[in-house]
Design an enzyme around this catalytic site. Structure first.
Site, PDB file in Angstrom:
ATOM      1  N   CYS A  45       0.836  -1.137   0.004  1.00  0.00           N
ATOM      2  CA  CYS A  45      -0.075   0.135   0.042  1.00  0.00           C
ATOM      3  C   CYS A  45       0.720   1.225   0.079  1.00  0.00           C
ATOM      4  CB  CYS A  45      -0.850  -0.026   1.279  1.00  0.00           C
ATOM      5  SG  CYS A  45      -2.631  -0.724   0.980  1.00  0.00           S
ATOM      6  N   ASN A 167      -2.043 -13.716  -9.909  1.00  0.00           N
ATOM      7  CA  ASN A 167      -2.919 -14.386  -8.996  1.00  0.00           C
ATOM      8  C   ASN A 167      -3.923 -13.653  -8.069  1.00  0.00           C
ATOM      9  OD1 ASN A 167      -1.056 -16.373  -9.718  1.00  0.00           O
ATOM     10  ND2 ASN A 167       0.271 -16.133  -7.928  1.00  0.00           N
ATOM     11  N   GLY A 173      -3.577 -18.692  -4.885  1.00  0.00           N
ATOM     12  CA  GLY A 173      -1.952 -18.584  -4.631  1.00  0.00           C
ATOM     13  C   GLY A 173      -1.626 -17.099  -4.438  1.00  0.00           C
ATOM     14  N   HIS A 180      -1.798  -6.904  -7.560  1.00  0.00           N
ATOM     15  CA  HIS A 180      -0.673  -6.949  -7.886  1.00  0.00           C
ATOM     16  C   HIS A 180      -0.522  -8.177  -9.186  1.00  0.00           C
ATOM     17  CE1 HIS A 180      -0.318 -10.386  -5.245  1.00  0.00           C
ATOM     18  NE2 HIS A 180       0.641 -10.678  -5.765  1.00  0.00           N
TER      19      HIS A 180
END
Lengths: 347, 347
Positions: A45, A167, A173, A180
């Site tokens: 963040c 993912n 996962g 991201h």
């Protein structure tokens, strides 16, 4: 239909049983997602840049409303950013520590050093800016970062392939819930990509065409078509190994994303967002993985065609799949496509 | 160690990164297992035989304390049994409905009918008689049922392979928590098995030996050795793709389980129980899959060697693994072996 259908992938020697007797509908998979609650302190963040290694790429807001890449070393930990790419703290593949190491990679047939790179693209300063919900401008930064990092990594002598992937959700996962993507550069062409390259080369030599270009024409007219716009086609592949799997293919033949124009990039993020939002709405925000399949090999330019494969995480590969390499899919791709098409239409 | 190691499987073109920088220890994986609570009404429990299709094999207790196979049609739903095998209610592969169908299987290179069989071996009348805890006598029935069903199914003209496997725990795909194994017979030799057969044949032609026989000698002397008794060897394979993965191999060269003697069967169930109990103790009862790799092809008798591969479910295959076919394993097989060896010793 008297029997379940066995289907082979377009390119790979990968078989799937379409087990329609179980007749699962997309909504059957709706269940509370295992939530990875937002941690008290998320290292990705905005404001927590000190918790990560220094960035290798930072996009900063510019006065003109667009972004500029930072060029100053000191900026790699600065706070005011719209996107940043950082090395993975526990890289699976890492750059050579000594230039001489790069030359000895993979000389042996059964082992080698995991030389390459492993990076995390922090897609937004906002924790939950995932593609189904993020602004198109933010998603454009993400795709531009894919291009920037691919461009840099693919020029390293020790890099033979660059896998860009995402993912989403704990079950798929994603150990961090902040929006991201990841990039892993490898010192060899990985198994599945190598098999795709070999098969598409064979097809090209036999037919004089790119198999993916032919697939776009064929599948856009099939019951597996999901979406079709100026620059991209989306369909559920004939031998989907995952329930609700779909692929996004660019209509212009090109082997990787480096030559994407601004207009194509815009079309891509719009297509990505629309389809991922359709999936989210249809199946109650499921976990998923996506991977960009591409080639950085000049020789493959004519016969390979980059695309994204999106794998919703709605089934578990168990003892049969892991022992045999044969898959069981309880949702027919034709059913998946019809539902996704409907859900995407109203966006 | 300056870099993570890249390792290739003994036989398959399957690569794994041993990502030791993360240095996970087996106990790091200890976490509450997602419990599939025992349902109010378990269709596999004794007394609920009316909830399943009629059995294809039933073992009954005999006066002599051993078991006998039932031979009477009416017995396929009887209540007093020690083991029963039933057709899967939603079979992925099903027997031919018309004998003529069997001959046309897989004549096409990209699709076919999923003809074969899909059965469930109910390992015990008791819900929780899983191999780590069940009596050896009960486990002997299970292995004998594997043999009986393999013997029958492998003689069908339309069956080219028989996959015997077990899913334990919800996370490993076991939708029913009652102790059970599954058998799937396929009309073709599946991808992974076909690749193992081809590679072991090549090795045999080059060296005049079975590669598995050579591996037993080599790995029993390596830091990957776990257990070694009269009839079986257990080791963590060099390129394990799963944390804590281990393989059980018979010392006597044979391509499948049909010729197992009573003494070898006893040795096998003891080895299976000991190692699965070691895993359970070490990692807090994790989910797992195991599969028996074997060949029913006469031609492969010299070069193929049956074995069991046990895959603890301790990691998630995410975007990288699914896109590339390359795996990341955070536990070195040498570490896994040392811990499993210690845990197995005190049993």
């Amino acid at each position: 239909m008297p029997y379940n259908e066995l289907r082979k992938d377009y390119l790979l020697d990968r078989w799937v049983v379409i087990a329609t007797e179980r007749a699962r509908r997309p909504t059957d998979f709706s269940k509370p997602k295992m939530e990875s609650a937002k941690p008290a302190l998320c290292p990705l963040c905005a404001g927590n840049e000190h918790m990560t290694p220094p960035a290798v790429l930072v996009y900063l807001p510019s006065e003109a409303g667009s972004v500029r890449k930072t060029e100053e070393e000191g900026d790699f930990r600065r706070k005011n950013w719209v996107l940043r790419t950082i090395p993975n703290l526990y890289p699976a593949f890492a750059p050579p520590k000594d230039p001489a190491d790069a030359d000895h990679v993979m000389s042996n047939l059964s082992f080698g050093n995991a030389i390459g790179a492993h990076e995390v693209i922090v897609e937004s300063p906002n924790h939950s800016d995932h593609p189904a919900d993020a602004d198109l401008s933010q998603l454009t930064y993400v795709v531009n970062a894919y291009k920037d990092r691919l461009n840099e990594l693919s020029q390293k002598s020790y890099v033979k392939y660059v896998q860009i992937f995402r993912n989403y959700g704990l079950e798929a996962g994603a150990s961090l819930s902040h929006a991201h993507s990841q990039i892993i550069a490898t010192p060899f062409v990985p198994t599945i990509v190598a098999a795709e390259l070999a098969a598409s080369k064979t097809y090209y030599n036999q037919h004089g065409n790119c198999i993916f270009c032919d697939l776009i024409k064929q599948e856009s007219q099939s019951p597996r078509a999901i979406l079709d716009n100026a620059h991209f086609a989306v369909f559920a592949p004939y031998a989907s190994v995952n329930p609700m799997e779909f692929w996004i293919l660019p209509k212009r033949h090109t082997s990787n994303i480096l030559s994407l124009t601004n207009e194509e990039t815009e079309g891509f993020v719009q297509t990505l967002k629309t389809t991922l939002k359709a999936l989210k709405d249809l199946v109650n925000d499921p976990s998923y993985n996506y991977g960009i399949h591409l080639s950085i090999d000049k020789e493959a330019e004519n016969y390979y065609h980059w695309h994204v494969e999106i794998y919703p995480h709605l089934a578990i590969w168990a003892g049969f799949e892991k022992s045999t390499g044969v898959y069981i899919n309880t949702v027919a791709p034709e059913t998946a496509a019809a539902e996704l098409k409907k859900a995407a239409k109203y966006r």
